[in-house]
Scaffold this active site. Structure first.
Site, PDB file in Angstrom:
ATOM      1  N   GLU A 251       0.797  -1.236   0.000  1.00 20.31           N
ATOM      2  CA  GLU A 251       0.000   0.000   0.000  1.00 20.31           C
ATOM      3  C   GLU A 251       0.831   1.288   0.000  1.00 20.31           C
ATOM      4  O   GLU A 251       0.568   2.194   0.780  1.00 20.31           O
ATOM      5  CB  GLU A 251      -0.957  -0.023   1.192  1.00 20.31           C
ATOM      6  CG  GLU A 251      -1.841  -1.264   1.191  1.00 20.31           C
ATOM      7  CD  GLU A 251      -2.695  -1.411   2.456  1.00 20.31           C
ATOM      8  OE1 GLU A 251      -2.685  -0.502   3.292  1.00 20.31           O
ATOM      9  OE2 GLU A 251      -3.365  -2.448   2.590  1.00 20.31           O
TER      10      GLU A 251
ATOM     11  N   GLU B 286      -6.182 -10.785  -0.938  1.00 22.31           N
ATOM     12  CA  GLU B 286      -6.999 -10.563   0.271  1.00 22.31           C
ATOM     13  C   GLU B 286      -8.488 -10.542  -0.093  1.00 22.31           C
ATOM     14  O   GLU B 286      -9.244  -9.678   0.343  1.00 22.31           O
ATOM     15  CB  GLU B 286      -6.601  -9.242   0.942  1.00 22.31           C
ATOM     16  CG  GLU B 286      -5.109  -9.153   1.251  1.00 22.31           C
ATOM     17  CD  GLU B 286      -4.698  -7.874   1.981  1.00 22.31           C
ATOM     18  OE1 GLU B 286      -5.576  -7.151   2.497  1.00 22.31           O
ATOM     19  OE2 GLU B 286      -3.491  -7.601   2.033  1.00 22.31           O
TER      20      GLU B 286
HETATM   21  O1  9MR Z   1      -7.056  -8.156   8.788  1.00 21.17           O
HETATM   22  C1  9MR Z   1      -6.140  -7.287   9.391  1.00 21.17           C
HETATM   23  C2  9MR Z   1      -6.727  -6.776  10.697  1.00 21.17           C
HETATM   24  O2  9MR Z   1      -6.847  -7.824  11.619  1.00 21.17           O
HETATM   25  C3  9MR Z   1      -5.846  -5.655  11.253  1.00 21.17           C
HETATM   26  O3  9MR Z   1      -6.485  -5.090  12.384  1.00 21.17           O
HETATM   27  C4  9MR Z   1      -5.647  -4.595  10.185  1.00 21.17           C
HETATM   28  C5  9MR Z   1      -4.768  -3.471  10.679  1.00 21.17           C
HETATM   29  O4  9MR Z   1      -4.697  -2.464   9.726  1.00 21.17           O
HETATM   30  O5  9MR Z   1      -5.033  -5.192   9.057  1.00 21.17           O
HETATM   31  C6  9MR Z   1      -5.861  -6.131   8.454  1.00 21.17           C
HETATM   32  O6  9MR Z   1      -5.271  -6.629   7.286  1.00 21.17           O
HETATM   33  C7  9MR Z   1      -4.984  -5.666   6.267  1.00 21.17           C
HETATM   34  C8  9MR Z   1      -3.825  -6.206   5.472  1.00 21.17           C
HETATM   35  O7  9MR Z   1      -2.757  -6.473   6.318  1.00 21.17           O
HETATM   36  C9  9MR Z   1      -3.424  -5.247   4.373  1.00 21.17           C
HETATM   37  N1  9MR Z   1      -4.532  -4.892   3.527  1.00 21.17           N
HETATM   38  C10 9MR Z   1      -5.728  -4.448   4.210  1.00 21.17           C
HETATM   39  C11 9MR Z   1      -6.140  -5.489   5.256  1.00 21.17           C
HETATM   40  C12 9MR Z   1      -7.438  -5.084   5.903  1.00 21.17           C
HETATM   41  O8  9MR Z   1      -7.287  -3.855   6.562  1.00 21.17           O
END
Ligand code: 9MR
Length: 400
Positions: free
Chosen positions: A179, A289
């Site tokens: 990102e 994802e």
């Molecule tokens: O699923 C993840 C969640 O448990 C965390 O709290 C969050 C923190 O920002 O990150 C989520 O996973 C992210 C992933 O690492 C990167 N792309 C977006 C995902 C959803 O926010």
């Protein structure tokens, strides 16, 4: 068994070719897997031994994001049956695995890697460099002052060597940078103004991270990972970044399109365009994802209020639209199988999705910020329901 009886030219007067024909007809007419409704709880319908990974064995690995809780009990049984790739949802992120300069928390990541290895499941590493869940200490010197670019890159290198080095040969693909592209509609602003960008005074950290990762584990496939990669403005920005990396001979294998999608987003055209553009650069694609929320886009609610139209449950109408969207995207995935090397779902079943806690995040999956309300409004975004049973959407992606 007496071979002399079997070898005869007919059985009970019926010629063998006729018997063979009847058997063939029977096999052809038997459905490969029956369509089951998620209300048929308690049984897993369809071919008893097949999971998503088997239906897609001639296409690409099918993965799922896991937490420690998923490694035990009913989630783990489902993972072993359905998936052949896993991604740690949080446990390899910098802030968690490397919370201060001399401390690494390996325990959770090690357990995930061991679980995968013992079940012959591939592992995607997630991730080596991100502006979120970052290790705050990296950006500060001993007296709290901002670090120099040189020191930051040295720390990034040490981190990548430690993490990618530890799992060398076990993690087959890494999300190296996550990102790093800006979300606004300003086409001149390609990069996100993160701590990484600001301290490096530009995007050099991106190429550096790929080079370090390649040095640490030369066999691992290296991906740039981002969301909304099908939206035209962001798509072009991502394209610019990738093109520059390739021109600069940075070791990159492909793009992770996160695929936090909605009932009408992306459109088939947008999805195809994004795939065409990235693959024209010679890169592979992984959908890293995937989830499709059934929550409808609303205007941003005022703080503390429930967004209108949110949380209406999993109505038949929303289900039908989700089925259609899942079917559409998987139809396209299969058409592009030459370029797609993984499709991973973000979480196991509708029992828990990261989206559920993003009450106000209706406008945007991963784009929802940290100040977004944390009210639980279920998003029902996956292929397994809250009882971990296959939804009708499941059958829409395996019936092809
Ligand atoms: O699923 C993840 C969640 O448990 C965390 O709290 C969050 C923190 O920002 O990150 C989520 O996973 C992210 C992933 O690492 C990167 N792309 C977006 C995902 C959803 O926010």
């Amino acid at each position: 068994m007496n071979f002399s009886t079997v070898n005869k030219k007919n059985v009970r007067g019926i010629p063998l070719p006729v018997i063979a024909f009847i058997i063939l007809l029977f096999v052809q007419c038997t459905p490969k897997h029956q369509v089951a409704s998620s209300s048929q709880t308690g049984t897993i319908a369809g071919h008893p031994d097949k999971g998503l990974k088997d239906y897609y064995k001639n296409y690409f690995p099918i993965g799922v994001a896991v937490s420690m809780a998923s490694l035990h009990g009913p989630d783990s049984a489902l993972i072993i049956k359905e998936f052949n790739s896993i991604t740690p949802e949080n446990d390899m992120k910098m802030g968690l695995i490397h919370p201060s300069e001399s401390i690494y928390h390996w325990a959770n990541a090690d357990k995930i890697v061991d679980f995968a290895a013992s079940h012959h499941i591939k592992i995607r590493g997630h991730n080596l460099c991100w502006h979120n869940q970052e290790a705050a200490w990296m950006f500060k010197g001993p007296n709290g002052e901002p670090v120099t670019k040189e020191l930051l890159l040295k720390r990034l290198k040490d981190h990548i060597f430690a993490v990618a080095g530890r799992y060398k040969g076990k993690i087959y693909a890494w999300d190296v940078v996550n990102e790093a592209v800006d979300d606004s509609n300003d086409t001149t602003q390609v990069y996100r103004k993160s701590n990484w960008y600001n301290i490096c005074n530009g995007p050099d950290f991106i190429a550096a991270a790929f080079r370090y990762a390649h040095e640490a584990d030369p066999q691992a496939k290296l991906y740039y990972n981002d969301y909304n990669s099908e939206h035209p403005v962001k798509r072009e920005k991502i394209y610019k970044l990738l093109k520059k990396l390739i021109e600069d001979r940075v070791p990159i294998d492909g793009v992770g399109m996160q695929a936090h999608w909605k009932l009408n987003d992306p459109s088939p055209d947008e999805l195809r365009k994004a795939l065409d553009e990235v693959t024209s650069l010679g890169l592979k694609v992984q959908f890293t994802e995937l989830d499709i929320t059934v929550r409808l886009p609303q205007s941003t609610p005022s703080p503390g209020t429930t967004p209108q139209g949110a949380g209406q449950g999993y109505t038949p109408e929303l289900e039908a639209r989700q089925i259609a969207q899942y079917k559409m995207v998987f139809d396209i995935f299969r058409q592009y199988k030459k370029f797609i090397t993984n499709v991973t779902f973000w979480n196991v079943s509708d029992r828990y999705s990261w989206l559920d806690g993003r009450g106000g995040g209706l406008m945007g999956g991963a784009a929802a910020g940290s100040n977004t309300s944390r009210q639980i409004i279920k998003a029902y975004p996956l292929l397994f329901d809250e009882n971990r049973q296959r939804k009708n959407a499941y059958w829409s992606v395996v019936n092809f």
